[in-house]
Design an enzyme around this catalytic site. Structure first.
Site, PDB file in Angstrom:
ATOM      1  N   ASP A  99      51.314  56.873  15.672  1.00  0.00           N
ATOM      2  CA  ASP A  99      51.108  57.613  15.396  1.00  0.00           C
ATOM      3  C   ASP A  99      51.782  58.504  14.890  1.00  0.00           C
ATOM      4  O   ASP A  99      53.017  58.462  14.715  1.00  0.00           O
ATOM      5  CB  ASP A  99      51.303  58.857  16.566  1.00  0.00           C
ATOM      6  CG  ASP A  99      50.954  60.584  17.111  1.00  0.00           C
ATOM      7  OD1 ASP A  99      49.874  60.633  16.042  1.00  0.00           O
ATOM      8  OD2 ASP A  99      52.121  60.804  17.621  1.00  0.00           O
ATOM      9  N   GLU A 117      46.119  64.360   7.933  1.00  0.00           N
ATOM     10  CA  GLU A 117      46.319  65.258   8.404  1.00  0.00           C
ATOM     11  C   GLU A 117      46.342  66.486   7.074  1.00  0.00           C
ATOM     12  O   GLU A 117      47.577  65.884   6.484  1.00  0.00           O
ATOM     13  CB  GLU A 117      47.815  65.495   9.078  1.00  0.00           C
ATOM     14  CG  GLU A 117      48.203  66.922   9.707  1.00  0.00           C
ATOM     15  CD  GLU A 117      49.509  66.909  10.869  1.00  0.00           C
ATOM     16  OE1 GLU A 117      50.038  68.011  10.622  1.00  0.00           O
ATOM     17  OE2 GLU A 117      49.797  66.462  11.178  1.00  0.00           O
TER      18      GLU A 117
END
Length: 279
Positions: A82, A134
């Site tokens: 992550d 993202e």
């Protein structure tokens, strides 16, 4: 062995009207509880190693723990990096056994974010693993402010990078404890999903009102909610209770054992909000 990629769990979720929890791990005790909860609910789970976790435990060690848990699990388990911030960090995760990497270039100019994310997605796909990107910066409670995702930029980003999942900024905030706010911007979510086909991801899922999280899991392209803060709070509360219950105890294994059942219960509650409506 039920170690799988991010695409392996998100594509069925996209088609089936549910979402998968990306659970932010900090150590053995929580990742073990997360898998136990997923098994109890019969649901897949994504174990996530974020920057805070990696600051304390080397990536190869985390990969080995994730893979060990997956090998004994009865449900699909994803080993996910992550917020990787460099190509080399993502490459190291790939090489030591992670099955998914998330590259976060959201603070960078659009062109640079696309180019760098595309290179990492290509590297990941060549190795048979998944990549999350993202677009639009997701801020932090009491910290950096968010910059909402532009739908047209999201379409371009998804098309040009080839990512397997797209993290978006639609009113979500990292490290948010309060779930009584306005929630996510559903108008923006619908605009993004209208121009993309990739599963969408919400970081900062702990701050999303439960009813909204549940509704979006079942009726939108959001297929992954990252959950960390609410479970860290549950762990902290259980740990305090265990320590205070017997001040003479000093064996940390005995103390930490008392956190397992409460954390499993809290995790099961989270997982239930994301499951299919009739499951």
């Amino acid at each position: 062995m039920t170690l799988v990629t991010l695409a392996d769990v998100l594509q069925p979720a996209l088609k089936g009207g549910y979402a998968v929890a990306g659970l932010v791990t900090l150590g053995w005790e929580d990742m073990r509880a997360f898998v136990a909860a997923a098994e109890a609910e019969g649901l897949p789970v994504i174990l996530q190693a974020g920057p805070g976790c990696r600051a304390h435990t080397p990536l190869p060690v985390l990969a080995a723990m994730f893979r060990h848990l997956a090998e004994g699990a009865s449900v699909p388990v994803v080993a996910h990096l992550d917020h990787g911030y460099t190509l080399e960090e993502c490459r190291q995760a790939l090489e030591c056994g992670f099955t998914s990497v998330m590259y976060d270039g959201s603070r960078k100019p659009l062109r640079q974010n696309i180019d760098e994310t595309a290179a990492i997605a290509q590297m990941a796909h060549a190795a048979g693993i998944s990549c999350e990107g993202e677009i639009g910066f997701v801020g932090y409670a009491d910290g950096e402010a968010s910059a909402g995702t532009d739908p047209e930029e999201a379409e371009r980003f998804a098309r040009e990078t080839g990512v397997d999942a797209l993290a978006i900024s639609v009113g979500n905030v990292h490290l948010q404890q309060d779930r009584t706010g306005a929630g996510l911007d559903e108008v923006r979510i619908r605009a993004i999903e209208a121009v993309t086909q990739v599963p969408l991801v919400i970081h900062g899922g702990s701050g999303v009102p439960v009813a909204q999280r549940q509704a979006l899991a079942r009726a939108s392209a959001i297929c992954k909610f990252n959950i960390g803060t609410v479970l860290r709070m549950a762990f902290g509360e259980a740990l305090r209770s265990a320590v205070n219950a017997d001040p003479s105890r000093f064996d940390r294994n005995a103390i930490l054992a008392d956190t397992h059942a409460p954390l499993v219960a809290a995790t099961r509650t989270v997982l239930r909000t994301l499951r299919p409506e009739r499951s």
